[in-house]
Scaffold this motif. Structure first.
Motif, PDB file in Angstrom:
ATOM      1  N   ALA A 275      13.911   0.887  -3.973  1.00 24.12           N
ATOM      2  CA  ALA A 275      13.001  -0.057  -3.085  1.00 24.12           C
ATOM      3  C   ALA A 275      13.460  -1.901  -3.050  1.00 24.12           C
TER       4      ALA A 275
ATOM      5  N   PRO B 268      11.674  -5.174  -2.479  1.00 24.19           N
ATOM      6  CA  PRO B 268      10.761  -5.586  -1.904  1.00 24.19           C
ATOM      7  C   PRO B 268      11.077  -7.464  -1.250  1.00 24.19           C
TER       8      PRO B 268
ATOM      9  N   PHE C 146       6.191  -3.918  -6.880  1.00 26.33           N
ATOM     10  CA  PHE C 146       6.419  -2.801  -6.344  1.00 26.33           C
ATOM     11  C   PHE C 146       5.188  -1.775  -6.843  1.00 26.33           C
TER      12      PHE C 146
ATOM     13  N   ARG D 279      -3.580   1.882   1.980  1.00 29.26           N
ATOM     14  CA  ARG D 279      -3.476   0.170   2.256  1.00 29.26           C
ATOM     15  C   ARG D 279      -3.189  -0.388   0.684  1.00 29.26           C
TER      16      ARG D 279
ATOM     17  N   TRP E  18      -4.344   0.050  -5.058  1.00 26.87           N
ATOM     18  CA  TRP E  18      -4.766   1.291  -3.447  1.00 26.87           C
ATOM     19  C   TRP E  18      -6.579   1.286  -3.114  1.00 26.87           C
TER      20      TRP E  18
ATOM     21  N   THR F 164       3.312  -9.895   2.116  1.00 30.02           N
ATOM     22  CA  THR F 164       3.553  -7.509   2.159  1.00 30.02           C
ATOM     23  C   THR F 164       2.576  -6.670   2.130  1.00 30.02           C
ATOM     24  N   TYR F 165       2.290  -5.630   2.432  1.00 33.52           N
ATOM     25  CA  TYR F 165       1.851  -4.500   2.406  1.00 33.52           C
ATOM     26  C   TYR F 165       2.124  -3.307   2.558  1.00 33.52           C
ATOM     27  N   PHE F 166       1.286  -2.748   1.796  1.00 34.48           N
ATOM     28  CA  PHE F 166       2.491  -1.014   0.771  1.00 34.48           C
ATOM     29  C   PHE F 166       1.612  -0.206   1.719  1.00 34.48           C
ATOM     30  N   TYR F 167       2.197   0.960   2.443  1.00 33.32           N
ATOM     31  CA  TYR F 167       1.047   1.832   3.184  1.00 33.32           C
ATOM     32  C   TYR F 167       1.811   3.611   2.599  1.00 33.32           C
ATOM     33  N   ARG F 168       0.678   4.753   2.602  1.00 34.77           N
ATOM     34  CA  ARG F 168       1.208   6.143   2.399  1.00 34.77           C
ATOM     35  C   ARG F 168       0.468   6.922   2.555  1.00 34.77           C
TER      36      ARG F 168
ATOM     37  N   ILE G 150       6.254   5.664  -0.136  1.00 37.12           N
ATOM     38  CA  ILE G 150       5.643   4.209   0.321  1.00 37.12           C
ATOM     39  C   ILE G 150       6.360   3.377   1.367  1.00 37.12           C
TER      40      ILE G 150
ATOM     41  N   THR H  41       7.117   0.025   3.174  1.00 36.92           N
ATOM     42  CA  THR H  41       6.637  -1.773   2.858  1.00 36.92           C
ATOM     43  C   THR H  41       6.303  -2.271   4.158  1.00 36.92           C
TER      44      THR H  41
END
Length: 360
Positions: free
Chosen positions: A84, A86, A93, A171, A178, A200-204, A219, A221
């Motif tokens: 990653a 960031p 992270f 999210r 999460w 900053t957003y994270f998704y899975r 994942i 970003t």
């Protein structure tokens, strides 16, 4: 003989000058011309928090000139791998471990000059005992991507199973926990979300069936900048929303956006001013001048030729005056202002997104 000695003395004299002052003959290597390029300070205090297979890394940002961070990971006996990068000022992270084992992490900062030293290394051991029926769970989705624009997130992924009941979308905002963003039915491999706060957003994404959930996808970003404007309107409707606030496109007149020769047109003043730009009308030349930051766009009524910062460009639809309002092609104007335009044909909705709105 005398001439030969004179020539030899002159050559020796010139060679002496070259040796003495040779470093000054190439200004690129003198100290006065070396670019001042400073590496970022190394981050520190890397810590790891694990909740089952979910890992969150946090660290201290010690630099003021970094462009971001590089997160590296390896399994026991394996090689370091960058997982990653960031954004600047983000000091966390998340990661998801797929198999049992011992994992190691380290982080360093980077900018245009290079990379800093590494943080301390941290590690964790994953030793999960899955139920016997785990083999009947669906395969994990993969290739998760964001195909949205602006604050609107459009997640899409690859479905690798044929026995899922649906998909769970999760999210995470920056270094929070999460949370579930939504659920889709089987074979539905997309999900729309909206970022409501800059950051900053994270998704899975994971699949599930009656035996339980799959492993998680990769994942991704997604970054929401501080200064943005989003404008949404529908063809044939006199209202628009500006960052979620509804207002009239053309107050008191009821003017609506329309499609002309396959291109969306509307009173362009409303959009330009909502983005913080200015617009001027010259009745003598019947010309509109739009200014937004360093962009200057000149449009002539009835002409498909436009002037963008002194360069001539062609439009597919000419601006026209309807009910005393200049109707101009939206996509051409917005994209030349540096913004983005998204068209939803099923709902006949246009979304405009621009970063860096000037203060009014």
């Amino acid at each position: 003989m005398k001439k030969s000695l004179t020539r030899s003395w002159l050559i020796a004299f010139i060679m002496g000058l070259v040796i003495l002052f040779g470093s000054g003959l190439n200004p690129a290597v003198t100290a006065d011309n070396v670019d001042d390029c400073s590496l970022p300070a190394a981050p520190s205090n890397l810590t790891l928090t694990a909740d089952g297979a979910d890992v969150i890394l946090t660290w201290t940002d010690n630099s003021a000139n970094d462009l971001g961070f590089l997160v590296e990971k390896k399994s026991q006996g394996g090689e370091w791998e960058e997982i990653a990068a960031p954004t600047p000022n983000l000091h966390s992270f998340p990661d998801t471990l797929a198999t049992n084992g011992t994992y190691y992490y380290r982080v360093r900062a980077f900018n245009n000059c290079g990379t800093s030293d590494y943080t301390n290394e941290v590690n964790c051991v994953l030793n999960m005992v899955y139920p016997p029926d785990y083999r009947y769970r669906p395969a994990a989705p993969s290739d998760l991507k964001n195909n949205g624009t602006g604050p609107r997130v459009l997640l899409q992924w690859a479905d690798n199973s044929d026995n899922e009941f649906g998909f769970t979308v999760q999210r995470m905002y920056q270094d929070s926990a999460w949370s579930q963003a939504g659920v889709t039915r089987e074979n539905i491999t997309s999900y729309s979300d909206r970022m409501t706060t800059p950051g900053t957003y994270f998704y899975r994404v994971g699949a599930f069936n009656n035996f339980g959930p799959s492993a998680w996808s990769n994942i991704i970003t997604v970054y929401q900048p501080e200064n943005y404007t989003e404008i949404v309107f529908k063809i044939g409707k006199p209202m628009m929303t500006v960052n979620g606030i509804e207002k009239e496109i053309d107050p008191g007149r009821g003017t609506v956006p329309a499609i002309v020769n396959g291109r969306t047109t509307l009173p362009i003043r409303a959009i330009v001013e909502a983005l913080g730009g200015t617009i001027a009308w010259d009745p003598a030349t019947r010309q509109v001048t739009i200014q937004y930051f360093d962009k200057v766009i000149k449009l002539g009524i009835g002409s498909t030729s436009a002037d963008v910062n002194g360069n001539q460009q062609q439009m597919e639809v000419a601006p026209q005056i309807i009910n005393g309002r200049t109707m101009a092609p939206v996509r051409f104007v917005i994209e030349n202002m540096g913004g983005q335009v998204d068209w939803d044909g099923s709902n006949q909705t246009v979304s405009i997104y621009a970063v860096g709105r000037p203060s009014n």
